[in-house]
Design a protein around this motif. Structure first.
Motif, PDB file in Angstrom:
ATOM      1  N   UNK A   1       0.732  -1.250  -0.249  1.00 27.95           N
ATOM      2  CA  UNK A   1      -0.057   0.005   0.005  1.00 27.95           C
ATOM      3  C   UNK A   1       1.042   0.822   0.032  1.00 27.95           C
ATOM      4  N   UNK A   2       1.859   1.642   0.650  1.00 28.13           N
ATOM      5  CA  UNK A   2       2.877   2.397   0.414  1.00 28.13           C
ATOM      6  C   UNK A   2       3.461   2.786  -0.395  1.00 28.13           C
ATOM      7  N   UNK A   3       3.871   1.853  -1.203  1.00 23.05           N
ATOM      8  CA  UNK A   3       4.122   1.771  -2.777  1.00 23.05           C
ATOM      9  C   UNK A   3       2.983   1.831  -3.659  1.00 23.05           C
ATOM     10  N   UNK A   4       2.337   1.974  -3.245  1.00 24.90           N
ATOM     11  CA  UNK A   4       1.054   2.332  -3.940  1.00 24.90           C
ATOM     12  C   UNK A   4       0.215   1.580  -4.628  1.00 24.90           C
ATOM     13  N   UNK A   5       1.136   0.903  -4.722  1.00 22.66           N
ATOM     14  CA  UNK A   5      -1.251  -0.815  -4.470  1.00 22.66           C
ATOM     15  C   UNK A   5      -2.362   0.035  -4.290  1.00 22.66           C
ATOM     16  N   UNK A   6      -2.830  -0.313  -5.172  1.00 25.71           N
ATOM     17  CA  UNK A   6      -4.749  -0.483  -4.831  1.00 25.71           C
ATOM     18  C   UNK A   6      -5.366  -1.521  -5.010  1.00 25.71           C
ATOM     19  N   UNK A   7      -5.109  -2.362  -5.716  1.00 24.99           N
ATOM     20  CA  UNK A   7      -5.835  -3.721  -6.116  1.00 24.99           C
ATOM     21  C   UNK A   7      -5.160  -4.677  -6.055  1.00 24.99           C
ATOM     22  N   UNK A   8      -5.454  -5.605  -6.050  1.00 28.25           N
ATOM     23  CA  UNK A   8      -5.410  -6.773  -6.409  1.00 28.25           C
ATOM     24  C   UNK A   8      -6.258  -7.769  -7.793  1.00 28.25           C
ATOM     25  N   UNK A   9      -4.958  -8.504  -8.320  1.00 29.25           N
ATOM     26  CA  UNK A   9      -5.693  -9.106  -9.431  1.00 29.25           C
ATOM     27  C   UNK A   9      -6.242 -10.711  -8.812  1.00 29.25           C
ATOM     28  N   UNK A  10      -7.323 -11.298  -9.652  1.00 28.37           N
ATOM     29  CA  UNK A  10      -7.864 -12.906  -9.992  1.00 28.37           C
ATOM     30  C   UNK A  10      -7.447 -12.852 -11.478  1.00 28.37           C
ATOM     31  N   UNK A  11      -6.586 -13.988 -11.767  1.00 31.13           N
ATOM     32  CA  UNK A  11      -6.433 -14.255 -12.367  1.00 31.13           C
ATOM     33  C   UNK A  11      -7.047 -15.845 -13.187  1.00 31.13           C
ATOM     34  N   UNK A  12      -8.538 -15.607 -14.035  1.00 27.34           N
ATOM     35  CA  UNK A  12      -9.541 -17.188 -14.508  1.00 27.34           C
ATOM     36  C   UNK A  12      -9.122 -17.689 -15.702  1.00 27.34           C
ATOM     37  N   UNK A  13      -7.825 -17.245 -15.837  1.00 28.60           N
ATOM     38  CA  UNK A  13      -7.811 -17.745 -17.435  1.00 28.60           C
ATOM     39  C   UNK A  13      -7.069 -18.973 -17.598  1.00 28.60           C
ATOM     40  N   UNK A  14      -7.487 -20.223 -17.895  1.00 30.95           N
ATOM     41  CA  UNK A  14      -6.820 -21.451 -17.159  1.00 30.95           C
ATOM     42  C   UNK A  14      -4.901 -21.687 -18.164  1.00 30.95           C
ATOM     43  N   UNK A  15      -5.288 -20.814 -19.424  1.00 31.98           N
ATOM     44  CA  UNK A  15      -4.109 -20.760 -20.339  1.00 31.98           C
ATOM     45  C   UNK A  15      -2.793 -20.449 -19.338  1.00 31.98           C
ATOM     46  N   UNK A  16      -3.556 -19.447 -18.469  1.00 34.05           N
ATOM     47  CA  UNK A  16      -2.587 -18.563 -18.098  1.00 34.05           C
ATOM     48  C   UNK A  16      -1.815 -18.939 -17.100  1.00 34.05           C
ATOM     49  N   UNK A  17      -2.803 -19.145 -16.102  1.00 32.65           N
ATOM     50  CA  UNK A  17      -3.057 -19.763 -14.236  1.00 32.65           C
ATOM     51  C   UNK A  17      -4.034 -21.418 -13.810  1.00 32.65           C
ATOM     52  N   UNK A  18      -3.302 -21.480 -13.094  1.00 34.30           N
ATOM     53  CA  UNK A  18      -4.304 -22.628 -12.452  1.00 34.30           C
ATOM     54  C   UNK A  18      -5.079 -21.296 -12.056  1.00 34.30           C
ATOM     55  N   UNK A  19      -7.072 -21.152 -11.978  1.00 38.96           N
ATOM     56  CA  UNK A  19      -7.632 -21.232 -10.560  1.00 38.96           C
ATOM     57  C   UNK A  19      -8.551 -21.825  -9.561  1.00 38.96           C
TER      58      UNK A  19
ATOM     59  N   UNK B   1     -12.124   8.904 -13.730  1.00 34.58           N
ATOM     60  CA  UNK B   1     -12.750   7.566 -12.894  1.00 34.58           C
ATOM     61  C   UNK B   1     -11.175   7.031 -13.090  1.00 34.58           C
ATOM     62  N   UNK B   2      -9.924   6.945 -13.282  1.00 31.28           N
ATOM     63  CA  UNK B   2      -8.483   6.492 -12.839  1.00 31.28           C
ATOM     64  C   UNK B   2      -8.464   7.224 -11.744  1.00 31.28           C
ATOM     65  N   UNK B   3      -8.154   8.340 -11.374  1.00 30.09           N
ATOM     66  CA  UNK B   3      -8.584   8.961 -10.412  1.00 30.09           C
ATOM     67  C   UNK B   3      -8.702   9.270  -8.704  1.00 30.09           C
ATOM     68  N   UNK B   4     -10.059   8.845  -9.714  1.00 30.89           N
ATOM     69  CA  UNK B   4     -11.271   8.266  -8.379  1.00 30.89           C
ATOM     70  C   UNK B   4     -10.486   6.981  -7.865  1.00 30.89           C
ATOM     71  N   UNK B   5     -10.668   5.998  -8.475  1.00 29.61           N
ATOM     72  CA  UNK B   5     -10.054   4.560  -8.147  1.00 29.61           C
ATOM     73  C   UNK B   5      -8.610   4.517  -7.558  1.00 29.61           C
ATOM     74  N   UNK B   6      -7.814   5.291  -8.460  1.00 28.38           N
ATOM     75  CA  UNK B   6      -6.474   5.055  -8.052  1.00 28.38           C
ATOM     76  C   UNK B   6      -5.273   6.371  -6.949  1.00 28.38           C
TER      77      UNK B   6
END
Length: 303
Positions: free
Chosen positions: A122-140, A293-298
């Motif tokens: 958070x201190x570095x500037x992270x404001x979200x996490x990503x969940x990837x459900x695309x099976x050719x890239x990751x195993x959900x 929109x990006x200003x409001x979210x990030x």
């Protein structure tokens, strides 16, 4: 492109490197515009790729990203953790620190992440996490895994970014609609462009946005979705314009640089920017999509 000398990896055969000399866009971006979906890869010699990765890219580090930002005319970036780095966010966080406040991040974390690690992100500037459900890239993972992560990040005010393909939405509907945070969908849920905007899969995605006002969408990646192809990506436009015009306060735009896992062509990022006025044809829509929109979210912490 081969790996750099001394790096601990070999780029996948046939990997398409990012465009070396993108054009300067004809569309003049408004001051404060944000590229709200991009990545950094490595450099692999400094930030090794994850052992469990499903692809090995060429280096595409922060210096190249920031040079592209300035060349295209963006003021800020949102850097999304790449699957090739797994849950080691080191390259992304390094880029955030180097950006001097001009970048925010979306991380990948495991359910075992510590409070201290979350605080550092958070201190570095992270404001979200990503969940990837695309099976050719990751195993959900099982649904409970994602819920545990959301319980950890919700007190920080973070949101969730989800990446899935149109065919996955029905099966994931219960999980996705139960998430209590703001949720941002990558690339409009990857609709079947060839089927047209009347396709039931795209209708289901629009229903998701209509019935769940905490849902946002990135109107991104014509180079992945279009059948008609570059440079105009004409068949992509009606999909993105539909989303922008129906949900103007819940859309984001980004380059997806350096465009991982493409096989047909590598887009000119200047041409991608020139699509913006075709999907957001008024100054008000462009202001919302690229700035408000990006200003409001990030950057909601800014005055």
């Amino acid at each position: 492109m081969s790996a750099s000398i001394g790096s601990p990896f070999t780029t996948d055969p046939g990997w398409l490197p990012y465009h070396p000399t993108p054009s300067r866009p004809a569309f003049r971006l408004p001051p404060g515009a944000v590229d709200a979906h991009c990545h950094v890869f490595g450099p692999g010699a400094e930030f090794p790729f994850a052992p469990e990765r499903n692809y090995t890219p060429c280096d595409a580090g922060k210096d190249a990203l920031f040079a592209l930002r300035d060349h295209l005319g963006f003021e800020r970036n949102v850097i999304v953790q790449a699957t090739c780095h797994g849950a080691d966010n080191g390259a992304m966080v390094d880029a955030l620190h180097a950006a001097g406040g001009r970048a925010r991040g979306v991380a990948t974390v495991r359910s075992t992440v510590s409070d201290g690690e979350l605080a550092d992100l958070h201190a570095a500037g992270v404001r979200g996490v990503r969940f990837n459900f695309v099976r050719r890239l990751v195993e959900p993972k099982p649904d409970a895994y994602y819920h545990r992560i959301v319980e950890r990040i919700a007190p920080l005010g973070w949101h969730v970014v989800v990446y899935f393909e149109a065919a996955d939405l029905e099966a994931r509907w219960d999980l996705l609609t139960a998430l209590p945070t703001t949720v941002v969908v990558d690339h409009m849920g990857r609709p079947d462009i060839a089927a047209g905007t009347g396709d039931p899969g795209f209708a289901r995605f629009l229903r998701l946005l209509s019935e769940h006002p905490r849902y946002w969408s990135k109107v991104t990646c014509p180079e992945r979705l279009s059948v008609s192809g570059p440079p105009a990506y004409t068949d992509f436009v009606p999909f993105a314009r539909t989303v922008v015009e129906r949900f103007p306060d819940r859309v984001l735009w980004g380059t997806d640089w350096p465009h991982p896992n493409l096989t047909s062509h590598m887009p000119d990022d200047g041409h991608l920017v020139d699509i913006i006025p075709r999907i957001a044809p008024t100054a008000d829509l462009q202001q919302a999509l690229l700035i408000d929109n990006p200003r409001r979210l990030y950057w909601s912490d800014l005055p």
